[in-house]
Design an enzyme around this catalytic site. Structure first.
Site, mmCIF file in Angstrom:
data_model
loop_
_atom_site.group_PDB
_atom_site.id
_atom_site.type_symbol
_atom_site.label_atom_id
_atom_site.label_comp_id
_atom_site.label_asym_id
_atom_site.label_seq_id
_atom_site.Cartn_x
_atom_site.Cartn_y
_atom_site.Cartn_z
ATOM 1 N N HIS A 175 44.251 -0.370 30.766
ATOM 2 C CA HIS A 175 45.054 0.404 29.564
ATOM 3 C C HIS A 175 44.609 1.928 29.869
ATOM 4 C CE1 HIS A 175 45.323 -3.178 26.408
ATOM 5 N NE2 HIS A 175 46.430 -3.007 26.965
ATOM 6 N N CYS A 269 39.093 0.988 21.849
ATOM 7 C CA CYS A 269 39.862 -0.244 21.968
ATOM 8 C C CYS A 269 39.828 -0.880 20.430
ATOM 9 C CB CYS A 269 39.408 -1.284 22.813
ATOM 10 S SG CYS A 269 39.734 -1.201 24.462
#
Length: 276
Positions: A175, A269
């Site tokens: 990511h 996150c």
């Protein structure tokens, strides 16, 4: 870099989901090992430490209820991406996480914000970063592992902001928020080798004053951080990154986050910003 004092501690609103059902039951990134035990009680304690750190420096945290059938739901950043009360919904790559997008959609619709249903795969704020002060408001968008680059075009049309596509090439940094972080409205920190050579050139051109991380910083989740323009909440194991941030004029606030690392995530996150 923006004057850190001028941008100091801008109050923000965040969305988090408690890890009361967190577990590593499958492996969808290089960090996950279902054979490695997870201490859920410790995960909750560490998550609470992050939440208290954010509220302690003046930010508001809203909660998304956890679901027992969605052990990765604690990673709230992945469920959507919002700017000016318009929400670009997520569409997860792996079926194990697909239902998380529904929970996020219901939250934003109840909030009364405009929710745009996705047509291409994307994992929300995991792969999208917004810098309101960069070139009039710019979105950096990652692809290569979890987000379809076609989603970038639709994101630009939806939010009326320029989108810069950046290709990720190292599976440890699957990511964008594991390889790059916004430090203030126009400054980033990033690990160059997580990106393709062409994307590295783009980053050098756009952000000549960026804080550059090394591989040890990145592997310690040192770029998976939350910054309000002055305070930077960062994983306590990323000591080298904390030193770089302090040298750049920011105030690092280390938090312990060992249990949530087992799922392949860290501070950022677990936090989505509500840009309303």
């Amino acid at each position: 870099m923006t004057d850190v004092c001028a941008a100091a501690g801008q109050p923000r609103t965040y969305l988090m989901c408690p890890p009361e059902h967190f577990a590593v039951e499958y492996a969808i990134n290089p960090w996950m090992n279902p054979q490695l035990p997870v201490d859920t009680e410790l995960a909750v304690k560490q998550w609470e430490g992050l939440r208290e750190t954010l509220t302690g420096i003046g930010h508001q945290v809203r909660l998304l209820p956890a679901r027992v059938d969605l052990p990765d739901m604690v990673y709230a950043a992945n469920g959507a991406f919002s700017v000016d009360r318009t929400v670009f919904g997520a569409r997860f790559t792996y079926p194990q996480r697909a239902a998380e997008a529904i929970a996020h959609r219901e939250f934003y619709e109840e909030l009364g914000w405009r929710y745009v249903r996705p047509t291409e795969t994307n994992e929300g704020e995991g792969d999208f970063t917004y810098l309101p002060g960069a070139y009039g408001g710019t979105i950096l968008a990652g692809y290569g592992f979890r987000t379809d680059p076609d989603a970038h075009r639709r994101l630009q049309e939806t939010l009326s902001r320029p989108v810069v596509s950046l290709r990720l090439v190292d599976p440890h940094f699957y990511h964008l928020d594991t390889a790059l972080a916004a430090l203030d409205d126009e400054t980033v920190a990033y690990y160059p080798q997580a990106f393709s050579p062409a994307s590295q050139r783009v980053l050098r051109q756009l952000f000549p004053g960026a804080v550059i991380a090394d591989r040890s910083d990145a592997l310690a989740f040192g770029l998976n951080l939350i910054s309000d323009g002055r305070h930077v909440v960062v994983n306590s194991e990323a000591t080298g990154m904390a030193d770089k941030l302090a040298t750049a004029g920011y105030q690092p606030l280390p938090v312990e986050f060992t249990e949530l690392h087992k799922g392949g995530g860290s501070v950022k996150c677990c936090v989505a910003e509500l840009r309303g």
